[in-house]
Design an enzyme around this catalytic site. Structure first.
Site: not given
Length: 144
Positions: A62-63
């Site tokens: 995930h970012g």
């Protein structure tokens, strides 16, 4: 909150590089209308600081928090690589990409962590023959 659809679940018989897995996770999330294509850069940045490998064959890319402007909606991508992915030295078989609006990713992360905490559940997820079967096992991430 429906974060996962059947179209966001894939099974590959072979292996992939971590980079290819990050790109595929992003492509699925882009197709779902959840992120912009630039989200993959935020995923790469996250991996450079800390691996998202969680154990039990699970990686949850995930970012970074800086990437909030690339997130349009909360969604998941689920790809099972039966040949495995070398995830910074660990072997991941499930790569679950996460995009969360605001703090929603924390709730989504906890649901995934619960699903993968039991070896019996992981065995069922690994044994699923089709994306349909895998999706059915994962669909409880949509509840709540």
């Amino acid at each position: 909150m429906s974060v996962l659809t059947l179209g966001q679940v894939r099974i590959h018989p072979g292996s992939a590089t971590q980079e290819a897995a990050l790109q595929e996770a992003t492509d699925i999330l882009v197709a779902a209308g959840a992120v912009t294509p630039g989200y993959v850069d935020a995923m790469r940045q996250r991996e450079q600081t800390v691996s998202t490998f969680m154990g039990n064959g699970l990686a949850i890319p995930h970012g970074t928090n800086d990437a909030k402007d690339t997130i349009l909606a909360s969604a998941l991508s689920v790809v099972r690589y039966d040949g495995g992915v070398d995830w910074a030295g660990d072997e991941a078989n499930f790569v679950i990409g996460i995009a969360g609006v605001g703090d929603e990713h924390l709730e989504i992360l906890s649901r995934i962590a619960i699903l993968f905490s039991e070896e019996d559940d992981v065995a069922r997820l690994t044994a699923a023959q089709t994306p349909d079967e895998l999706y059915a096992l994962l669909s409880e991430v949509n509840e709540g």
